[in-house]
Enzyme design. Structure first.
Site: not given
Length: 320
Positions: A10, A12, A17, A36, A130
């Site tokens: 993933g 962001g 990641v 990450k 978040d």
């Protein structure tokens, strides 16, 4: 010790990641973990997240961080957080795979786990800021339900400290009225997000109250138990000073049932994160993922990689 990144899990705003593994691992013993990563010059949020995860290490409801690493990868200085791998993906992916089909008893147990994690976070004087399904990791536990762990502390902050000014931070779909209207980011903001996540687990869709957040709260889904309705009312109190805390909600009848308490105790008693790195605590390492430099007339050879690494580190940190 050398490691490899071999699959993107993933991406962001604050990093990408990867699925990582030890270079010495085998197909029968892959020793995988999550990494990450961010370029060092833009890694401030990731480094803050690492310090927070180190502080929260050991909580069964928070993703475990093994440590950090700084490597020279493809001629870029990269900062890496070494995290436990969640084979079940995220709560977001779980909800999408079962839209509107997560039973209320399961929703209750997931809410219980999220509250246990938040109780730990808030107990350390921190606010996640978040919380959303994409930032909750899923670990199948072979008992018909899953273990959940809160992750992604890139926007986390100390309680009572205004580091965002009057700006809103976090995802709009899960934000609270005081966060959006007044830029207030404190523990009640995380509780509002819990309510939004519960609604999404039940219906398959997040509430859309942020569109009219100044005048109304999210709609409570139809066809749910009275205890679930009351739980959501406590999460969605518009006044943050009257919104229930994580500790209070853990005593609410929606989550404080025998099933949750017994299974939660079992998961806590059997909680163990096996480190693939040979250490169980926090470790700060260097060059786990460093790659060879392509040798050509205008670039240093691979044998000069350590020198180049330290030169790049000095340039990034000192700015010259």
């Amino acid at each position: 010790m050398a490691c490899q990144k071999f699959q993107i899990l993933g991406a962001g705003s604050y990093g990408t990641v990867f699925l990582g593994r030890l270079s010495s691992s085998t197909s029968t013993d892959p020793q995988v973990f999550a990494v990450k990563s961010s370029k060092l010059e833009s890694s401030r949020s990731l480094r803050v997240e690492g310090r927070i995860l180190n502080q929260l290490r050991g909580c069964p409801y928070i993703v475990h961080c093994f440590g950090d690493d700084t490597s020279l990868e493809h001629e870029e200085v990269v900062y890496n957080l070494l995290l436990e791998y969640a084979p079940g993906g995220s709560l977001e992916s779980l909800i999408k795979s079962r839209p509107g089909n997560i039973m209320e008893f399961e929703v209750s147990f997931y809410a219980y786990q999220l509250l246990k994690g938040l109780e730990e976070v808030h107990g350390w004087g921190l606010v996640h800021c978040d919380l959303k399904p994409a930032n909750v990791l899923v670990f199948p536990c072979g008992c018909g339900v899953n273990r959940l762990k809160i992750a992604d502390f890139g926007l986390a902050k100390p309680s009572g400290v205004n580091i965002f000014g009057n700006c809103h931070r976090g995802s709009l779909l899960y934000t609270s009225p005081e966060s959006l209207v007044s830029g207030m980011h404190e523990a009640p903001k995380d509780i509002w997000a819990i309510g939004c996540i519960v609604v999404e687990m039940i219906t398959g869709n997040p509430p859309d109250a942020f569109l009219n957040i100044a005048s109304k709260k999210p709609e409570i889904p139809e066809g749910i138990s009275n205890s679930c309705k009351d739980f959501l009312e406590m999460c969605f109190a518009r006044n943050p000073s009257t919104r229930w805390t994580a500790a209070m909600l853990l005593n609410h009848r929606f989550v404080a049932n025998e099933f949750n308490l017994l299974l939660g105790k079992k998961l806590e008693d059997h909680h163990q994160v096996n480190s693939p790195f040979g250490f169980e605590g926090w470790s700060s390492t260097t060059c786990l993922f460093s790659t060879r430099i392509r040798a050509c007339s205008s670039r240093p050879s691979a044998s000069n990689q350590p020198v180049l690494f330290h030169q790049k580190m000095k340039t990034v940190i000192l700015g010259h």
